[in-house]
Scaffold this active site. Sequence first.
Site, PDB file in Angstrom:
ATOM      1  N   GLU A  28      49.277  32.160  52.599  1.00 40.77           N
ATOM      2  CA  GLU A  28      49.419  33.574  52.232  1.00 40.77           C
ATOM      3  C   GLU A  28      50.906  34.004  52.395  1.00 40.77           C
ATOM      4  O   GLU A  28      51.348  33.643  53.490  1.00 40.77           O
ATOM      5  CB  GLU A  28      48.663  34.667  52.982  1.00 40.77           C
ATOM      6  CG  GLU A  28      48.040  35.558  52.220  1.00 40.77           C
ATOM      7  CD  GLU A  28      47.083  35.254  51.144  1.00 40.77           C
ATOM      8  OE1 GLU A  28      47.822  34.951  50.131  1.00 40.77           O
ATOM      9  OE2 GLU A  28      46.107  35.072  51.179  1.00 40.77           O
ATOM     10  N   GLY A  75      43.258  45.654  41.129  1.00 41.39           N
ATOM     11  CA  GLY A  75      44.086  46.224  42.171  1.00 41.39           C
ATOM     12  C   GLY A  75      43.575  45.827  43.539  1.00 41.39           C
ATOM     13  O   GLY A  75      43.818  46.600  44.356  1.00 41.39           O
ATOM     14  N   ALA A  76      42.685  44.790  43.377  1.00 43.09           N
ATOM     15  CA  ALA A  76      41.925  44.616  44.829  1.00 43.09           C
ATOM     16  C   ALA A  76      42.613  43.272  45.279  1.00 43.09           C
ATOM     17  O   ALA A  76      41.976  42.781  46.453  1.00 43.09           O
ATOM     18  CB  ALA A  76      40.442  44.450  44.494  1.00 43.09           C
ATOM     19  N   GLY A  77      43.488  42.648  44.889  1.00 46.62           N
ATOM     20  CA  GLY A  77      44.207  41.365  45.361  1.00 46.62           C
ATOM     21  C   GLY A  77      43.432  40.301  44.813  1.00 46.62           C
ATOM     22  O   GLY A  77      43.664  39.320  45.556  1.00 46.62           O
ATOM     23  N   LEU A  78      42.601  40.238  43.779  1.00 44.42           N
ATOM     24  CA  LEU A  78      41.715  39.166  43.289  1.00 44.42           C
ATOM     25  C   LEU A  78      42.679  38.623  42.049  1.00 44.42           C
ATOM     26  O   LEU A  78      41.973  38.081  41.208  1.00 44.42           O
ATOM     27  CB  LEU A  78      40.627  39.664  43.007  1.00 44.42           C
ATOM     28  CG  LEU A  78      39.764  39.848  44.241  1.00 44.42           C
ATOM     29  CD1 LEU A  78      38.209  40.165  43.954  1.00 44.42           C
ATOM     30  CD2 LEU A  78      39.800  38.623  45.257  1.00 44.42           C
ATOM     31  N   GLU A 129      55.404  38.425  34.434  1.00 43.25           N
ATOM     32  CA  GLU A 129      55.224  39.576  35.522  1.00 43.25           C
ATOM     33  C   GLU A 129      56.490  39.776  36.106  1.00 43.25           C
ATOM     34  O   GLU A 129      56.644  40.951  36.580  1.00 43.25           O
ATOM     35  CB  GLU A 129      54.201  38.811  36.369  1.00 43.25           C
ATOM     36  CG  GLU A 129      53.576  39.877  37.334  1.00 43.25           C
ATOM     37  CD  GLU A 129      52.052  39.992  37.705  1.00 43.25           C
ATOM     38  OE1 GLU A 129      51.549  39.451  36.997  1.00 43.25           O
ATOM     39  OE2 GLU A 129      51.739  40.614  38.652  1.00 43.25           O
ATOM     40  N   ASP A 187      49.136  33.082  41.794  1.00 43.56           N
ATOM     41  CA  ASP A 187      47.925  33.433  41.064  1.00 43.56           C
ATOM     42  C   ASP A 187      47.589  33.067  39.676  1.00 43.56           C
ATOM     43  O   ASP A 187      46.708  32.572  39.090  1.00 43.56           O
ATOM     44  CB  ASP A 187      48.149  34.984  40.879  1.00 43.56           C
ATOM     45  CG  ASP A 187      48.445  35.678  42.559  1.00 43.56           C
ATOM     46  OD1 ASP A 187      48.090  34.698  43.471  1.00 43.56           O
ATOM     47  OD2 ASP A 187      49.015  36.895  42.293  1.00 43.56           O
TER      48      ASP A 187
END
Length: 384
Positions: free
Chosen positions: A26, A120-123, A158, A170
Amino acid sequence: MKSNFPALPDWEIQVKSPGRVNLLGEHVDYNQGMVLPAAIDRFVHLAARPLAERQVKIQALDLEQTVRFSLDSLDERVDENGERLPNWAVYAAGVAWALREHGLEVNGLQAMVTSNLPMGAGLSSSAALELAFALAWQAVGGWQIERMQLALICQRAENHYVGVNCGLMDQFACAHGVARHALFFDTRHLIWRPLPMPPKTAIVIADSGIQRQLANSAYNQRRQACEKAVADLKQVLPNIRALRDVSPQQLRENVDRLDETTFRRALHVVNEIERVQQACVCLENEDTPAFGRLLVESHRSLRDLFEASLAELDFLVETALQMDGCYGARLTGAGFGGCTVNLVRQECAQDFIDYLRDAYQRQFGRQTAIFSCQPSRGTHIVGK
Ligand code: GLA
């Protein structure tokens, strides 16, 4: 959370594009290190067909919104009435813009989109959406391009169009997912290989429900701290290009060259890169307990050194670790909200989910979505 998609029209192009969960590594991709994500079986589903005019018409079924914009006014980021594009449509327009910048043909398109990925949940719902549109335009344009190039183009959309300074992890993971496998990815050399997930385990994702509002500014601050660490260390280690080039020992030897915060941020990154390498060995040897311990170390490092956690994420992790069959748990993605990822013995997964859901409800007085998922195939045209 929805598990069934609303019906999409039977148009000639159907794309399924997965979200991703990061198992380990991470805040490492923008430091040119190694990461270990997996694409998951929660998807953006898109149906599309070509339009004769240079127009894009998109209907977002879940949001009950429709937007139309011209391929000739991409730079303005406006719809056909000159109004600012809604946030979700900026991703699609950004992909069109980045494909065109790359010299690829981008044609008129009509699309309908639905998703069972929480946003928006980090997935990586945004990367999933980007890749879905990239593949739709590829199908319409009839050109061929390597998957890694496609991921890079979406990252460029992005970074330069949407304005989020993300790394490549990602888009890479959504584009390259392999069923039942984690993906080891070297973000500097752009090489990767699939590694089988431990047998008889479930990946459980718990959504704190906290949207990552501050994520963008906090994320950029963390990136700057990493860049500062490299600049400071270059005075004694002139050959380094990124934290990827610094070992934990070299960092400790030069602790006096960095201010305290910068040192802690950098220490997380260099240790995390080592953890990813160790994790690959664990997966190859099917040493699931050791793999799980690395997840826990990663979380504690993100909490204490990188300071990317929140009370809700810490609670989910610490509660998970008290339960039978949990090998490891950590926050996943950028942090500052979003989800935790848990590696759980398959036969314990349902009890685990029920218990964690109740515990979270008791502690914070609100519900959270907790679900198990499978590593899945990357973005693809359905039927191909
Ligand atoms: C976000 C970014 C990724 C990566 C992670 C942190 O998901 O989009 O590029 O930096 O945060 O690991």
